[in-house]
Design a protein around this motif. Structure first.
Motif, PDB file in Angstrom:
ATOM      1  N   ILE A  85       0.829  -1.212   0.000  1.00  0.00           N
ATOM      2  CA  ILE A  85       0.000   0.000   0.000  1.00  0.00           C
ATOM      3  C   ILE A  85       0.867   1.266   0.000  1.00  0.00           C
ATOM      4  O   ILE A  85       0.646   2.155  -0.833  1.00  0.00           O
ATOM      5  CB  ILE A  85      -1.032  -0.026   1.146  1.00  0.00           C
ATOM      6  CG1 ILE A  85      -2.055  -1.138   0.871  1.00  0.00           C
ATOM      7  CG2 ILE A  85      -1.713   1.329   1.313  1.00  0.00           C
ATOM      8  CD1 ILE A  85      -2.990  -1.440   2.017  1.00  0.00           C
ATOM      9  N   PRO A  86       1.884   1.374   0.873  1.00  0.00           N
ATOM     10  CA  PRO A  86       2.753   2.555   0.781  1.00  0.00           C
ATOM     11  C   PRO A  86       3.471   2.663  -0.570  1.00  0.00           C
ATOM     12  O   PRO A  86       3.617   3.763  -1.114  1.00  0.00           O
ATOM     13  CB  PRO A  86       3.751   2.377   1.925  1.00  0.00           C
ATOM     14  CG  PRO A  86       3.032   1.525   2.906  1.00  0.00           C
ATOM     15  CD  PRO A  86       2.189   0.596   2.072  1.00  0.00           C
ATOM     16  N   PHE A  87       3.904   1.525  -1.123  1.00  0.00           N
ATOM     17  CA  PHE A  87       4.552   1.552  -2.434  1.00  0.00           C
ATOM     18  C   PHE A  87       3.608   2.132  -3.487  1.00  0.00           C
ATOM     19  O   PHE A  87       4.004   2.968  -4.304  1.00  0.00           O
ATOM     20  CB  PHE A  87       5.003   0.150  -2.854  1.00  0.00           C
ATOM     21  CG  PHE A  87       5.357   0.053  -4.314  1.00  0.00           C
ATOM     22  CD1 PHE A  87       6.570   0.529  -4.782  1.00  0.00           C
ATOM     23  CD2 PHE A  87       4.470  -0.505  -5.221  1.00  0.00           C
ATOM     24  CE1 PHE A  87       6.894   0.454  -6.129  1.00  0.00           C
ATOM     25  CE2 PHE A  87       4.782  -0.586  -6.571  1.00  0.00           C
ATOM     26  CZ  PHE A  87       5.998  -0.100  -7.024  1.00  0.00           C
ATOM     27  N   VAL A  88       2.369   1.685  -3.487  1.00  0.00           N
ATOM     28  CA  VAL A  88       1.413   2.148  -4.495  1.00  0.00           C
ATOM     29  C   VAL A  88       1.136   3.645  -4.326  1.00  0.00           C
ATOM     30  O   VAL A  88       1.146   4.397  -5.308  1.00  0.00           O
ATOM     31  CB  VAL A  88       0.117   1.319  -4.453  1.00  0.00           C
ATOM     32  CG1 VAL A  88      -0.974   1.946  -5.308  1.00  0.00           C
ATOM     33  CG2 VAL A  88       0.398  -0.113  -4.915  1.00  0.00           C
ATOM     34  N   LEU A  89       0.925   4.084  -3.107  1.00  0.00           N
ATOM     35  CA  LEU A  89       0.633   5.496  -2.885  1.00  0.00           C
ATOM     36  C   LEU A  89       1.845   6.380  -3.215  1.00  0.00           C
ATOM     37  O   LEU A  89       1.718   7.378  -3.932  1.00  0.00           O
ATOM     38  CB  LEU A  89       0.173   5.719  -1.444  1.00  0.00           C
ATOM     39  CG  LEU A  89      -1.166   5.074  -1.083  1.00  0.00           C
ATOM     40  CD1 LEU A  89      -1.436   5.207   0.400  1.00  0.00           C
ATOM     41  CD2 LEU A  89      -2.290   5.675  -1.899  1.00  0.00           C
ATOM     42  N   LEU A  90       3.012   5.999  -2.699  1.00  0.00           N
ATOM     43  CA  LEU A  90       4.206   6.806  -2.979  1.00  0.00           C
ATOM     44  C   LEU A  90       4.635   6.679  -4.437  1.00  0.00           C
ATOM     45  O   LEU A  90       5.119   7.647  -5.024  1.00  0.00           O
ATOM     46  CB  LEU A  90       5.344   6.420  -2.038  1.00  0.00           C
ATOM     47  CG  LEU A  90       5.166   6.929  -0.606  1.00  0.00           C
ATOM     48  CD1 LEU A  90       6.182   6.297   0.330  1.00  0.00           C
ATOM     49  CD2 LEU A  90       5.251   8.448  -0.566  1.00  0.00           C
ATOM     50  N   GLY A  91       4.461   5.502  -5.018  1.00  0.00           N
ATOM     51  CA  GLY A  91       4.804   5.325  -6.431  1.00  0.00           C
ATOM     52  C   GLY A  91       3.952   6.192  -7.335  1.00  0.00           C
ATOM     53  O   GLY A  91       4.440   6.745  -8.321  1.00  0.00           O
ATOM     54  N   LEU A  92       2.692   6.337  -6.982  1.00  0.00           N
ATOM     55  CA  LEU A  92       1.804   7.208  -7.751  1.00  0.00           C
ATOM     56  C   LEU A  92       2.295   8.654  -7.684  1.00  0.00           C
ATOM     57  O   LEU A  92       2.428   9.332  -8.710  1.00  0.00           O
ATOM     58  CB  LEU A  92       0.374   7.099  -7.217  1.00  0.00           C
ATOM     59  CG  LEU A  92      -0.672   7.984  -7.867  1.00  0.00           C
ATOM     60  CD1 LEU A  92      -0.851   7.623  -9.332  1.00  0.00           C
ATOM     61  CD2 LEU A  92      -1.987   7.846  -7.122  1.00  0.00           C
ATOM     62  N   VAL A 147      11.197  10.010  -0.257  1.00  0.00           N
ATOM     63  CA  VAL A 147      12.105  11.151  -0.134  1.00  0.00           C
ATOM     64  C   VAL A 147      12.042  12.000  -1.403  1.00  0.00           C
ATOM     65  O   VAL A 147      12.004  13.238  -1.336  1.00  0.00           O
ATOM     66  CB  VAL A 147      13.547  10.669   0.162  1.00  0.00           C
ATOM     67  CG1 VAL A 147      14.557  11.791   0.002  1.00  0.00           C
ATOM     68  CG2 VAL A 147      13.631  10.072   1.563  1.00  0.00           C
ATOM     69  N   SER A 148      12.000  11.365  -2.557  1.00  0.00           N
ATOM     70  CA  SER A 148      11.897  12.110  -3.827  1.00  0.00           C
ATOM     71  C   SER A 148      10.609  12.926  -3.889  1.00  0.00           C
ATOM     72  O   SER A 148      10.613  14.068  -4.363  1.00  0.00           O
ATOM     73  CB  SER A 148      11.959  11.153  -5.019  1.00  0.00           C
ATOM     74  OG  SER A 148      13.227  10.566  -5.104  1.00  0.00           O
ATOM     75  N   VAL A 149       9.519  12.353  -3.413  1.00  0.00           N
ATOM     76  CA  VAL A 149       8.234  13.047  -3.421  1.00  0.00           C
ATOM     77  C   VAL A 149       8.307  14.264  -2.503  1.00  0.00           C
ATOM     78  O   VAL A 149       7.884  15.371  -2.874  1.00  0.00           O
ATOM     79  CB  VAL A 149       7.084  12.089  -2.993  1.00  0.00           C
ATOM     80  CG1 VAL A 149       5.810  12.840  -2.656  1.00  0.00           C
ATOM     81  CG2 VAL A 149       6.839  11.053  -4.070  1.00  0.00           C
ATOM     82  N   VAL A 150       8.828  14.074  -1.307  1.00  0.00           N
ATOM     83  CA  VAL A 150       8.925  15.190  -0.357  1.00  0.00           C
ATOM     84  C   VAL A 150       9.834  16.280  -0.911  1.00  0.00           C
ATOM     85  O   VAL A 150       9.500  17.467  -0.848  1.00  0.00           O
ATOM     86  CB  VAL A 150       9.408  14.676   1.021  1.00  0.00           C
ATOM     87  CG1 VAL A 150       9.749  15.838   1.943  1.00  0.00           C
ATOM     88  CG2 VAL A 150       8.346  13.781   1.645  1.00  0.00           C
ATOM     89  N   ARG A 151      10.970  15.882  -1.471  1.00  0.00           N
ATOM     90  CA  ARG A 151      11.896  16.869  -2.042  1.00  0.00           C
ATOM     91  C   ARG A 151      11.236  17.641  -3.183  1.00  0.00           C
ATOM     92  O   ARG A 151      11.412  18.849  -3.313  1.00  0.00           O
ATOM     93  CB  ARG A 151      13.159  16.184  -2.519  1.00  0.00           C
ATOM     94  CG  ARG A 151      14.031  15.722  -1.353  1.00  0.00           C
ATOM     95  CD  ARG A 151      15.278  15.053  -1.811  1.00  0.00           C
ATOM     96  NE  ARG A 151      16.176  16.077  -2.355  1.00  0.00           N
ATOM     97  CZ  ARG A 151      17.156  15.820  -3.188  1.00  0.00           C
ATOM     98  NH1 ARG A 151      17.382  14.588  -3.599  1.00  0.00           N
ATOM     99  NH2 ARG A 151      17.929  16.777  -3.624  1.00  0.00           N
TER     100      ARG A 151
END
Length: 155
Positions: A85-92, A147-151
């Motif tokens: 679930i975290p992979f899918v959300l962050l991957g999106l 981390v990439s998303v936050v950055r």
């Protein structure tokens, strides 16, 4: 960021869809595997399931919450829920940050292979640290995307 869209025209998003689909289907299949072991080992959780078995087969069983085979599959399924679930959300979200296509593909691919390996290591079971390595690799990939998303959101 012209290519960062939720469209199949975006090759990063298309790759994400494929790999997310694989790990989500694998997670769904764990429910069927749990049911298979519950029936095979007659290890049902509820009285009504035990009564249903008795009506159909005449076999009288009591509810069981500690069958080792069922618990192994359930543990693997629970681990999928905690990681897929975290992979899918962050991957999106990561797909929308316009990442380098090669790095994005490697993130998605490595996570998927790591989760499949983790499941094999969990279900068969392979000696540790096999399962831990599969989990850790997937976790690092998810964390990297996060981390990439936050950055990207800070800029």
């Amino acid at each position: 960021m012209a290519g960062a869209t939720l469209s199949l025209d975006n090759p990063i998003f298309a790759q994400f869809l494929f790999y997310a689909g694989v790990v989500l289907i694998k997670t769904c299949l764990m429910s069927l595997l749990t049911a298979r072991y519950r029936h095979k080992n007659k290890a049902f959780l509820t009285d009504e399931d035990c009564q249903s078995l008795k009506r159909r087969t005449g076999v009288d069983v009591k509810p069981s919450k500690n069958d080792p085979d069922v618990e192994r599959v359930r543990g693997c399924h629970q681990n999928d829920l905690e990681n897929v679930i975290p992979f899918v959300l962050l991957g999106l979200l990561y797909s929308l940050t316009d990442p380098n296509p090669w790095y994005a593909k490697m993130h998605f691919r490595i996570f998927t292979v790591a989760r499949l390996f983790h499941s094999v290591a969990y279900l068969y079971p392979l000696p540790q640290p096999s399962r831990a390595l599969g989990w850790f690799l997937g976790y690092i990939i998810t964390l990297s995307m996060g981390v990439s998303v936050v950055r990207a959101g800070v800029m």
